[in-house]
Design a protein around this motif. Sequence first.
Motif, PDB file in Angstrom:
ATOM      1  N   THR B 176      -1.478  -7.246   6.019  1.00  0.00           N
ATOM      2  CA  THR B 176      -1.725  -6.467   4.806  1.00  0.00           C
ATOM      3  C   THR B 176      -1.613  -4.985   5.141  1.00  0.00           C
ATOM      4  O   THR B 176      -1.835  -4.569   6.273  1.00  0.00           O
ATOM      5  CB  THR B 176      -3.124  -6.728   4.231  1.00  0.00           C
ATOM      6  OG1 THR B 176      -4.082  -6.341   5.216  1.00  0.00           O
ATOM      7  CG2 THR B 176      -3.324  -8.169   3.886  1.00  0.00           C
ATOM      8  N   GLU B 177      -1.305  -4.204   4.119  1.00  0.00           N
ATOM      9  CA  GLU B 177      -1.122  -2.775   4.339  1.00  0.00           C
ATOM     10  C   GLU B 177      -2.422  -2.005   4.184  1.00  0.00           C
ATOM     11  O   GLU B 177      -2.451  -0.940   3.575  1.00  0.00           O
ATOM     12  CB  GLU B 177      -0.122  -2.241   3.319  1.00  0.00           C
ATOM     13  CG  GLU B 177       1.269  -2.762   3.551  1.00  0.00           C
ATOM     14  CD  GLU B 177       2.188  -2.400   2.404  1.00  0.00           C
ATOM     15  OE1 GLU B 177       3.272  -2.982   2.347  1.00  0.00           O
ATOM     16  OE2 GLU B 177       1.818  -1.565   1.558  1.00  0.00           O
ATOM     17  N   THR B 178      -3.475  -2.551   4.684  1.00  0.00           N
ATOM     18  CA  THR B 178      -4.766  -1.868   4.556  1.00  0.00           C
ATOM     19  C   THR B 178      -5.144  -1.238   5.878  1.00  0.00           C
ATOM     20  O   THR B 178      -4.733  -1.691   6.936  1.00  0.00           O
ATOM     21  CB  THR B 178      -5.867  -2.864   4.160  1.00  0.00           C
ATOM     22  OG1 THR B 178      -5.796  -3.982   5.053  1.00  0.00           O
ATOM     23  CG2 THR B 178      -5.707  -3.353   2.754  1.00  0.00           C
ATOM     24  N   TRP B 196      -8.613  -5.594  -1.078  1.00  0.00           N
ATOM     25  CA  TRP B 196      -8.918  -4.163  -1.175  1.00  0.00           C
ATOM     26  C   TRP B 196      -9.408  -3.605   0.148  1.00  0.00           C
ATOM     27  O   TRP B 196      -9.955  -4.312   0.983  1.00  0.00           O
ATOM     28  CB  TRP B 196      -9.901  -3.876  -2.301  1.00  0.00           C
ATOM     29  CG  TRP B 196     -11.245  -4.538  -2.193  1.00  0.00           C
ATOM     30  CD1 TRP B 196     -12.377  -4.026  -1.642  1.00  0.00           C
ATOM     31  CD2 TRP B 196     -11.609  -5.819  -2.682  1.00  0.00           C
ATOM     32  NE1 TRP B 196     -13.413  -4.898  -1.749  1.00  0.00           N
ATOM     33  CE2 TRP B 196     -12.983  -6.023  -2.384  1.00  0.00           C
ATOM     34  CE3 TRP B 196     -10.913  -6.834  -3.338  1.00  0.00           C
ATOM     35  CZ2 TRP B 196     -13.654  -7.181  -2.734  1.00  0.00           C
ATOM     36  CZ3 TRP B 196     -11.593  -7.996  -3.684  1.00  0.00           C
ATOM     37  CH2 TRP B 196     -12.954  -8.154  -3.377  1.00  0.00           C
ATOM     38  N   LYS B 203      -7.488   1.621  -2.076  1.00  0.00           N
ATOM     39  CA  LYS B 203      -6.234   0.869  -2.100  1.00  0.00           C
ATOM     40  C   LYS B 203      -6.530  -0.556  -2.496  1.00  0.00           C
ATOM     41  O   LYS B 203      -7.390  -1.215  -1.896  1.00  0.00           O
ATOM     42  CB  LYS B 203      -5.616   0.870  -0.709  1.00  0.00           C
ATOM     43  CG  LYS B 203      -4.114   0.627  -0.725  1.00  0.00           C
ATOM     44  CD  LYS B 203      -3.585   0.554   0.658  1.00  0.00           C
ATOM     45  CE  LYS B 203      -2.410   1.487   0.831  1.00  0.00           C
ATOM     46  NZ  LYS B 203      -1.884   1.460   2.189  1.00  0.00           N
ATOM     47  N   LEU B 205      -4.432  -4.110  -3.102  1.00  0.00           N
ATOM     48  CA  LEU B 205      -3.125  -4.751  -2.953  1.00  0.00           C
ATOM     49  C   LEU B 205      -3.165  -6.102  -3.625  1.00  0.00           C
ATOM     50  O   LEU B 205      -4.177  -6.797  -3.578  1.00  0.00           O
ATOM     51  CB  LEU B 205      -2.816  -4.955  -1.471  1.00  0.00           C
ATOM     52  CG  LEU B 205      -2.729  -3.676  -0.665  1.00  0.00           C
ATOM     53  CD1 LEU B 205      -3.083  -3.942   0.769  1.00  0.00           C
ATOM     54  CD2 LEU B 205      -1.335  -3.119  -0.734  1.00  0.00           C
ATOM     55  N   LEU B 213       4.054  -9.279  -1.426  1.00  0.00           N
ATOM     56  CA  LEU B 213       3.277  -8.202  -2.008  1.00  0.00           C
ATOM     57  C   LEU B 213       3.796  -7.937  -3.416  1.00  0.00           C
ATOM     58  O   LEU B 213       4.959  -7.597  -3.613  1.00  0.00           O
ATOM     59  CB  LEU B 213       3.407  -6.936  -1.146  1.00  0.00           C
ATOM     60  CG  LEU B 213       2.732  -5.688  -1.707  1.00  0.00           C
ATOM     61  CD1 LEU B 213       1.228  -5.873  -1.754  1.00  0.00           C
ATOM     62  CD2 LEU B 213       3.068  -4.486  -0.849  1.00  0.00           C
ATOM     63  N   SER B 215       2.094  -5.846  -5.797  1.00  0.00           N
ATOM     64  CA  SER B 215       1.883  -4.467  -6.224  1.00  0.00           C
ATOM     65  C   SER B 215       0.790  -3.821  -5.397  1.00  0.00           C
ATOM     66  O   SER B 215      -0.053  -4.503  -4.823  1.00  0.00           O
ATOM     67  CB  SER B 215       1.499  -4.466  -7.702  1.00  0.00           C
ATOM     68  OG  SER B 215       1.104  -3.188  -8.112  1.00  0.00           O
ATOM     69  N   THR B 216       0.814  -2.491  -5.370  1.00  0.00           N
ATOM     70  CA  THR B 216      -0.234  -1.701  -4.717  1.00  0.00           C
ATOM     71  C   THR B 216      -0.800  -0.745  -5.750  1.00  0.00           C
ATOM     72  O   THR B 216      -0.060  -0.200  -6.554  1.00  0.00           O
ATOM     73  CB  THR B 216       0.354  -0.854  -3.569  1.00  0.00           C
ATOM     74  OG1 THR B 216       1.185  -1.678  -2.804  1.00  0.00           O
ATOM     75  CG2 THR B 216      -0.736  -0.284  -2.709  1.00  0.00           C
ATOM     76  N   TYR B 217      -2.092  -0.557  -5.736  1.00  0.00           N
ATOM     77  CA  TYR B 217      -2.677   0.403  -6.668  1.00  0.00           C
ATOM     78  C   TYR B 217      -3.626   1.311  -5.913  1.00  0.00           C
ATOM     79  O   TYR B 217      -4.504   0.851  -5.193  1.00  0.00           O
ATOM     80  CB  TYR B 217      -3.426  -0.314  -7.797  1.00  0.00           C
ATOM     81  CG  TYR B 217      -4.071   0.652  -8.743  1.00  0.00           C
ATOM     82  CD1 TYR B 217      -5.448   0.845  -8.733  1.00  0.00           C
ATOM     83  CD2 TYR B 217      -3.302   1.420  -9.612  1.00  0.00           C
ATOM     84  CE1 TYR B 217      -6.039   1.755  -9.580  1.00  0.00           C
ATOM     85  CE2 TYR B 217      -3.888   2.339 -10.450  1.00  0.00           C
ATOM     86  CZ  TYR B 217      -5.257   2.501 -10.440  1.00  0.00           C
ATOM     87  OH  TYR B 217      -5.838   3.411 -11.274  1.00  0.00           O
ATOM     88  N   SER B 218      -3.432   2.610  -6.109  1.00  0.00           N
ATOM     89  CA  SER B 218      -4.329   3.584  -5.488  1.00  0.00           C
ATOM     90  C   SER B 218      -4.569   4.691  -6.501  1.00  0.00           C
ATOM     91  O   SER B 218      -3.630   5.333  -6.937  1.00  0.00           O
ATOM     92  CB  SER B 218      -3.684   4.137  -4.220  1.00  0.00           C
ATOM     93  OG  SER B 218      -4.446   5.188  -3.727  1.00  0.00           O
TER      94      SER B 218
END
Lengths: 542, 477
Positions: B176-178, B196, B203, B205, B213, B215-218
């Motif tokens: 994950t991109e965390t 999250w 962030k 995800l 993936l 979507s990403t929301y920030s």
Amino acid sequence: MGEWWTTETSMENYEISSISHVTMSPSRRNNLVSMYSFPLSKSSYSVISAFCTEDNIPQCISYINQELASLGLSSTCIEAISPGDTGLSTVPALNAMYELLQIHRRSMCNLEELEREQLRKSSTLEHIQMSNTRLKDQLELSIREKSGLHETERQLQLKIKTLQSCLKTEKDEVQKLQSVIASRASQYSHDAKRKEREAVKLKERLSQLLIDRKDKKLAIDVLNCLGRADGKRRHWKTTKATSSHEDEMYKSLLSDYEASQRSLMLENAELKKVLQQMKKEMMHILSPRQPSTRGATADDSQEQADLDGEAKGGDASRESLDQYCEHAREQLTNSIRQQWRKLRNHVERLDSQGTSQNQLESNKEVIPRETHEDEMERMRCEVQQCREFIHAQQQLLQQQLNTSFDDETAALLNDCYTLEEKERLKEEWRLFEEQKRNFERERKNFTEAAIRLGREKKAFEEDRASWLKNQFLNMTPFTHRRRYSSSDGQSALSISNGKIPGLACFQTKILATLCMNILPRQFLSLRFGNTEVASFAYLHPL
Amino acid sequence: MNFSEVFKQTNQLCKVSPDGKYLATCVQYRLVVRDVSTLQILQLYTCLDQVSHMEWSSDSLFILCAMYNRGLVQVWSLEQPDWHCKIDEGSIGLVSSRWSPDGRHILNTTEFHLRVTVWSLCTKAVSYIKYPKACQKGIDFSRDGRYMALAERRDCKDYVCVFVCDDWHLLRHFETETQDLAGLEWSPNGCVLAVWDSCLEYKVLLYSLDGRLLSTYSAYEWSLGVKSVSWSPSSQFLAIGSYDEKVRILNHITWKKITQFEHPAIIDNTKATVYKEAEKRPGVGSDEMPLHNITMGATLFNTQSKYEICPLPVQIPVVKPDPDRASPKIGISVLAFSSDSRYLATKNDNMATAVWVWDMQKMSLEAVLEQTSAVRCFQWDPLRPRLALCAGNTKLYLWSPGGCVSVQVPTEGGFQVQSLNWHCSGDSLILLGKEQLCLCYMDTDQEDKFKGTRCRLLECSFFLSGLKHSQQTQHSS
């Protein structure tokens, strides 16, 4: 003139100037000389002859003395050598002349000084004037400079203010960032501490384990194994199983996507329908108004016609062909936008027309609203009235109910009411009894009457029978008998019918049957008083 | 509304079985199972130590009792009381224990999150899952019970493992991109996994079931980020509560924010109703009081209260958190959707006395409930749009779109309601105090339900007030 004198009297000049050359100014020398040369040169005698001539010498002398006195030289007087002599005594004359010269010299000096002063003063004045102008210029310049400086100062102040506000915002941002950093730092430190504590615990546990070495094996102790929740056997873990898992996963994902796509399609279709309907309605709204509105341009109607044509043609095609074509969607949205724009313009036009036109047209729109409002008011009043009425009713009802709860008065009232009712009932009962009695009486009368009637009927029948008999009998050729018997028709009825035998019996039988047929079906209705008693169907027993 | 008598419990361990028939409570080291309607004790089990965690299996046949101090897990059967099962984790310790969705496996997380041990009660087999992450919510099961998502931390990187609960086969394993994964949650339809980051980075995800993936929301950078996340039961919305006192709603089609809900200290310019709890002072010195009250308990301590509708603008008391401490008491910590996804209830930590109810159809504030003390717990009725909340005092509060009610829990000795749970049928509430529990039955017209029961029907007086102004609703419509 001066030149002539100087050339003429250059010799005398030299002589005189040697006496008074120290105190005389060169500029004045010529004038003085010219003045002195008057009495000396004989050629110019005629010019100065105005004052003294040989005749008026004593007058001149006295005059000169007076003048000298007035000048303050009373000590020196000019005398004549002897009265009547033209000559003058030289000493007082010379003294007088010397005094006059002194005076003259002094005045010359004064004059020179004054002139010098005057020159000096004029030069200082000039100087001052110049400096004044210079200073004025300087002042102007400095004022201008000052205003310029003011201007720059103001601008600088503004700049300072903006810079200060920038500084403030920057400071705020810095503070905010600092707080963010602080919170992050505290969060980091908190996390770090937590991790450190965990690490410490781990180390302790590790050391404990290394020391202990008595590893408590993890184990499970179950009484008996359970079956699976769904009752099936446990599957072997094969690649087939894993692939089936993958399949299942993709299936569930796909079904979810399909479901969402379906719902989105439905929504889309509905929205499209709504848009199309809107478009139709907008077109409908716009088209009938076209001829009536003022200022409807030709190209507007052109557009309208175009769109109408396109819509009519397009609708059919759109419905039949695939509706998800980009082009069709764009067309629809564009046409809707156009229609909407037109509608909006139209409404705006109407609005402006309404405000600018005369009262009539605007009143047409206002009056319905007014009437509408009036009606609303009326209805509201009505509703209010009804409400009040209901409320009042409720109150009264409540009062009634409330008053009945009060024991004593309620009982009393109840008593009163029951008493009243009793009275009323008694009254009615009495009436009823009376009516009953009356009815009985009348019934009795009626029965008597009926009996009487019966009897009379009987008698009448008998009479009728006898009369008919007579008639029948009179139908025979015995005409006089007939006449005779017809006059006694009525009395004949009372005679008993037993007199005529045989044929008469047959006749009477006929008559009797006739009577029987006619009479029994009579209805007798009795009425007495005001009350209507039931009508009786009374069969007279024959 | 009827209240049952008070029973003992420890550690707030009191759970209703998934089928709604039984109520299990832990008292010290005993496990007591009662029937929900009659409250009679059906079974009594004794554990080896004080129970730290208790859970029903999904088929309501077994109960798990975990004792973290001893590293033991005991499983009890309802049908066969003499059946026993004991799992000993040994020296490795135990930090958490839970059932798998099929009710036949137990997942134990060891101390220091060294590994997750999967014990099978069918085969006595053991499986291990390595490197589980120690975070706010590291394990989540999908609602249909088919998949389990587990957060993993390996080589300073976060991964998500998706297991098939059937045979614990690892279906997907992706990074994950965390920066520091704090939690993960399946959407109710089981197709999307929300992941999250910790509060240091905002962030969220969204991963599809197969690991892509989506979507990403920030929302912003640098300031403290996500505090709580909740899916709506219809899977249409994802609500994200953050430290900036706002809730942001993402929609499931585009995964973009559709709206954000703010929690200002001064409420103005809204069509919402603000209910303020006002305490009614007991009438001192009135003649009707004495005897009644002595039997009822000291009403001087149990003050009645009712709700009043406050006109706008309303100021909500704010408690500024200490800026130096970590995890400041500010931001949206609790988000709860009603079962029909119509309403969302939120709580802002620096306005601890207020509960905000938002209407998801209109995307606007519906009501604000301001209590006299800090709200401890609130939960939606599983069937109806009805919210029950408690504030650590002796009252129970209920909100529904029709109005608000404050109910005094009629127990002697003052029962402070610390938390509550709805029964799955929505007919009753379980109120938990510090050491006690009490049941509250909602329907009063079902008389036959209480025939031959042990519960005393005590008088409870409650004041229904704060019905929505009809004019207000008219204007709004």
